[in-house]
Design an enzyme around this catalytic site. Structure first.
Site, PDB file in Angstrom:
ATOM      1  N   GLU A  69       2.072  -7.019   7.411  1.00  0.00           N
ATOM      2  CA  GLU A  69       0.937  -6.286   8.008  1.00  0.00           C
ATOM      3  C   GLU A  69       0.846  -6.436   9.517  1.00  0.00           C
ATOM      4  O   GLU A  69       0.411  -5.537  10.229  1.00  0.00           O
ATOM      5  CB  GLU A  69      -0.375  -6.744   7.357  1.00  0.00           C
ATOM      6  CG  GLU A  69      -0.578  -6.266   5.925  1.00  0.00           C
ATOM      7  CD  GLU A  69       0.199  -7.048   4.875  1.00  0.00           C
ATOM      8  OE1 GLU A  69       0.956  -7.977   5.246  1.00  0.00           O
ATOM      9  OE2 GLU A  69       0.056  -6.729   3.687  1.00  0.00           O
ATOM     10  N   GLY A  89       0.810  -5.717   0.034  1.00  0.00           N
ATOM     11  CA  GLY A  89      -0.068  -5.705  -1.128  1.00  0.00           C
ATOM     12  C   GLY A  89       0.681  -6.056  -2.407  1.00  0.00           C
ATOM     13  O   GLY A  89       0.088  -6.577  -3.352  1.00  0.00           O
ATOM     14  N   ALA A 135       0.844  -1.202   0.000  1.00  0.00           N
ATOM     15  CA  ALA A 135       0.000   0.000   0.000  1.00  0.00           C
ATOM     16  C   ALA A 135       0.877   1.248   0.000  1.00  0.00           C
ATOM     17  O   ALA A 135       1.992   1.229   0.504  1.00  0.00           O
ATOM     18  CB  ALA A 135      -0.893  -0.007   1.229  1.00  0.00           C
ATOM     19  N   GLU A 148       0.609  -9.706  -2.537  1.00  0.00           N
ATOM     20  CA  GLU A 148      -0.769 -10.146  -2.802  1.00  0.00           C
ATOM     21  C   GLU A 148      -1.112  -9.961  -4.279  1.00  0.00           C
ATOM     22  O   GLU A 148      -1.783 -10.796  -4.879  1.00  0.00           O
ATOM     23  CB  GLU A 148      -1.745  -9.382  -1.903  1.00  0.00           C
ATOM     24  CG  GLU A 148      -1.606  -9.816  -0.443  1.00  0.00           C
ATOM     25  CD  GLU A 148      -2.482  -9.017   0.508  1.00  0.00           C
ATOM     26  OE1 GLU A 148      -2.368  -7.777   0.510  1.00  0.00           O
ATOM     27  OE2 GLU A 148      -3.277  -9.624   1.238  1.00  0.00           O
TER      28      GLU A 148
END
Ligand code: NAD
Length: 713
Positions: free
Chosen positions: A125, A102, A61, A105
């Site tokens: 995270e 992210g 992010a 991911e």
């Protein structure tokens, strides 16, 4: 800045391009989605490579968008991953350098993944109190197996790509590319393009496509031979480690969902856990700490592009406790240091201590012998100012005495080259006064290291009223180089950290007068999360240090009432661990704090002299009196402009004073409790006749925030 699109033969390359780490911000997501759509719609394209420009595939992010509507605006990360999942052409993720959060991911949404060796792969995270929220907990177990995936998710630590690629049965990486990554990825994509030619549809809805179906991580099977036993074992392990944090056990729940639920249900379970964690005070505290640390290096009136002075050669005056520790930081960073002392013996002692510290690291396997020698070779010693006059910066760490500092700074002013930065490590003296001993106050600054200076992360950078902006910018950058967390403080007695701790210590003393024992106070605040209570801390640091400071301070501030208990203790010669007796008793060579009958007797006698009938004080009162003492002084520090923001105070307490991370720092804690409640509690304490009504007068900023229903943040 967003994403780039280019075509190489029949391969489309979509490159994330958002420096410094290709954070998945709104523009990047939008342009990335457009790139994939374009490639899919172009009949000449057989396959797609996704990668990252510069120094990362993607760090996840974009933290600059955190908490803003942009962070979740469509296309959000889940949408991008779905787009890759459903893409009818093979998508190959080419990951390198950093592939985290992210970013990982997103790569897991691709049909294939190739990696450059040395890539740091992680789902970090948990470090900000969360679990991965875009399928990481559901997809990683499918490609790495439950155990490896859970290890990575619970720890948040990076693992190198080549190590992951070598695990038997892993499906995370299809290839490790040792040469040019993009070339390798394009060649791999071309082969996959041919294999799946004919408009392949992804599994399991393979109908319609003529080519070989595309593999999707979401369709892969995940299993464990002894799932329940393993998960129980993992829960027990994690519970021990997680202590005050809710996220790690939730990682186990989410990975369990990947094992026991169909993929889409698992994704929903992950989302639910993610959203619930987001609202916990622990997660807020961790996020606060994360951003506060980054914000600390930003100084409102010193732009980031401020030119810096060069610091390639350093001098340190004084080879004592602090001088030695400070020197080690620079040697570790490859910066040569010359240490100056008054006597050869002091130099020899200082040098021997530094070597001994390094040798201890070698013994523990933390440092190689050749590195030790390399670091020592950067160190020289001298008794003459002639040998340091060419240094770019000098840090003074001599006795805490204005007369001694004056002599040193007058000499430095005479001998140092123009433009050299003159820093003082004073912990209590007036940096502006020290600067006034020179004709170059603009070059003078405070660098307040914490002991042991080679270990403690915190550095208070003390900005004098004349300190030049480029000097400040240089020292802040230098702090980063020596891996310190620097916080800027204005000039005042005790700067940020010690000025606040003074009020905390005063409260600790009042608690003893009113009926607490040292162990009761320590236990209450340690249970709440502080690394060490005030009395164990005093014994470790040496109670005589505070004694000397009080002798000076309370002569200057006669109106400030304080408990004499600590003075009485020192009068008994109980300086702490170093004398095997302080607030506690100590057995020789051991650090266990044993409650002391002598101290209890001393306290009883003192209370009797003051006419105090001791009362039983609960843990909550102990904790709140100690912490709100920090908060109230902190509010004054912010209001006076000694710190430019309240979060700086939190950074000081988290990195230098053992304040519990899950509380986010004293000011963050006050925000969590609510300013109204803090002020109400202070009013209650002020009504206590033994306590000090003046002490508990809310700082104007605190009172204002409470009245307006606002918070420090
Ligand atoms: P220390 O007594 O261990 O070391 C001081 C050294 O300075 C001695 O080796 C002494 O020989 C040398 N010295 C004295 N006068 C000198 C001079 N004129 N020229 C050259 N050398 C001289 O003291 P310390 O604990 O290292 O403290 C040094 C400074 O750091 C003080 O200002 C202190 O307040 C500050 N400080 C100390 C701590 C701590 O926990 N010890 C923490 C933060 C800041």
């Amino acid at each position: 800045m967003g994403a780039k699109y280019e075509v190489r033969g029949n391969i489309a390359v979509v490159t994330l391009d958002n420096p410094p780490v290709n954070g998945l911000g709104y523009d990047t997501r939008r342009e990335f989605a457009a790139g994939i759509e374009k490639a899919e719609g172009d009949a000449a394209i057989a396959a797609i490579v996704i990668t990252g420009a510069g120094k990362a595939f993607s760090g996840g992010a974009d933290i600059r968008e955190f908490g803003s509507p942009k962070a979740v605006a469509e296309p959000n990360l889940l949408t991008l991953i779905r787009q890759l999942d459903n893409c009818t052409k093979p998508v190959v993720a080419a990951v390198h350098t950093v592939c985290m959060g992210g970013g990982l991911e997103l790569a897991l949404g691709a049909h294939y993944r190739v990696a450059a060796p040395g890539t740091n792969v992680a789902l970090p995270e948990v470090k900000i109190g969360l679990i991965p929220g875009a399928g990481g907990t559901q997809r990683l177990p499918r490609v790495l197996g439950v155990e490896t995936a859970l290890n990575m998710i619970v720890s948040g630590e990076p693992v190198k790509s080549e190590l992951l690629a070598s695990l038997p049965g892993q499906k995370l990486f299809d290839q490790v590319v040792t040469g040019d990554l993009l070339e390798g990825a394009c060649a791999y994509a071309a082969a996959k393009g041919a294999e799946h030619a004919g408009g392949a549809k992804p599994l399991p809805t393979g109908a319609g496509g003529m080519g070989k179906p595309l593999p999707r991580v979401r369709d892969m099977k995940v299993s464990h031979p002894n799932a329940d036993a393993y998960l129980q074992f993992a829960r027990n392990m994690v519970k021990g480690m997680a202590r005050n944090f809710p996220a790690p056990p939730k990682c186990v729940d989410a990975v369990e969902a990947s094992l026991k639920m169909p993929f889409d249900a698992g994704m929903l379970a992950e989302r639910e856990i993610f959203l619930a964690l987001m609202l916990t005070p622990e997660c807020k505290a961790l996020r606060h700490a994360f951003f506060a640390e980054r914000a600390a290096s930003k100084i409102p009136d010193v732009p980031e592009e401020t030119t810096q002075r060069k610091v390639e050669k350093l001098a340190v005056i004084g080879a004592g406790t602090m001088g030695g520790g400070i020197t080690m930081n620079f040697l570790n960073a490859g910066i040569p240091v010359t240490m100056l002392e008054m006597k050869q013996e002091a130099l020899d002692r200082g040098l021997a201590t530094i070597r001994k510290n390094y040798e201890a690291q070698v013994k523990k396997g933390k440092l190689k012998q050749d590195k030790l020698e390399q670091r020592m070779s950067l160190l020289s010693t001298t008794l003459s100012y002639d040998d340091i006059k060419g240094a770019d910066m000098v840090i003074e760490a001599v006795f805490e005495d204005m007369g001694v500092k004056e002599k040193v700074f007058r000499t430095l002013d005479e001998v140092m080259k123009p433009g050299a930065i003159l820093a003082t490590n004073t912990s209590t003296l007036d940096v502006d006064r020290i600067a006034s001993f020179t004709k170059r106050a603009q070059d003078v600054i405070g660098t307040h290291f914490f002991s042991p200076a080679n270990v403690m992360k915190l550095l208070e950078v003390v900005r004098g009223k004349a300190t030049a902006k480029d000097v400040l910018a240089t020292v802040m950058a230098l702090a980063k180089k020596i891996r310190k967390t620097a916080v800027v403080s204005g000039v005042c007695d005790g700067f940020i950290g010690n000025r606040m701790i003074e009020q905390y210590s005063r409260q600790a003393g009042f608690l003893l007068e009113e009926g607490c024992t040292p162990q009761q106070v320590d236990k209450a605040i340690e249970k709440w999360g502080m690394a060490m209570g005030p009395f164990r801390m005093g014994d470790l640091a040496g109670n005589d240090i505070g004694w000397a400071i009080r002798k000076r301070r309370y002569v200057e501030k006669p109106h400030m009432r304080y408990s004499k208990t600590a003075d009485l203790l020192c009068e008994l010669g109980r300086y702490g661990q170093k004398t095997s007796a302080g607030w506690y008793d100590y057995q020789p060579g051991k650090r266990d704090a044993i409650p002391s009958p002598v101290v209890n007797e001393m306290l009883e006698k003192h209370r009797a002299e003051l006419g105090i009938t001791p009362r039983k004080i609960g843990d909550e009162e102990i904790v709140h009196r100690l912490v709100y003492a920090l908060v109230n002084e902190g509010a004054k520090i912010v209001e006076e402009g000694i710190a430019s923001k309240a979060s700086d105070l939190d950074v000081v307490y988290l990195t230098g004073y053992g304040f519990p991370l899950h509380r986010g720092g004293p000011m963050c804690y006050a925000d969590t409790v609510g300013m109204f409640n803090v002020v109400q509690a202070m009013k209650k304490f002020a009504a206590n006749p033994r306590d000090d009504a003046e002490f508990w007068k809310p700082a104007p900023l605190l009172a204002r925030l409470a009245a307006e229903g606002k918070s420090f943040s």
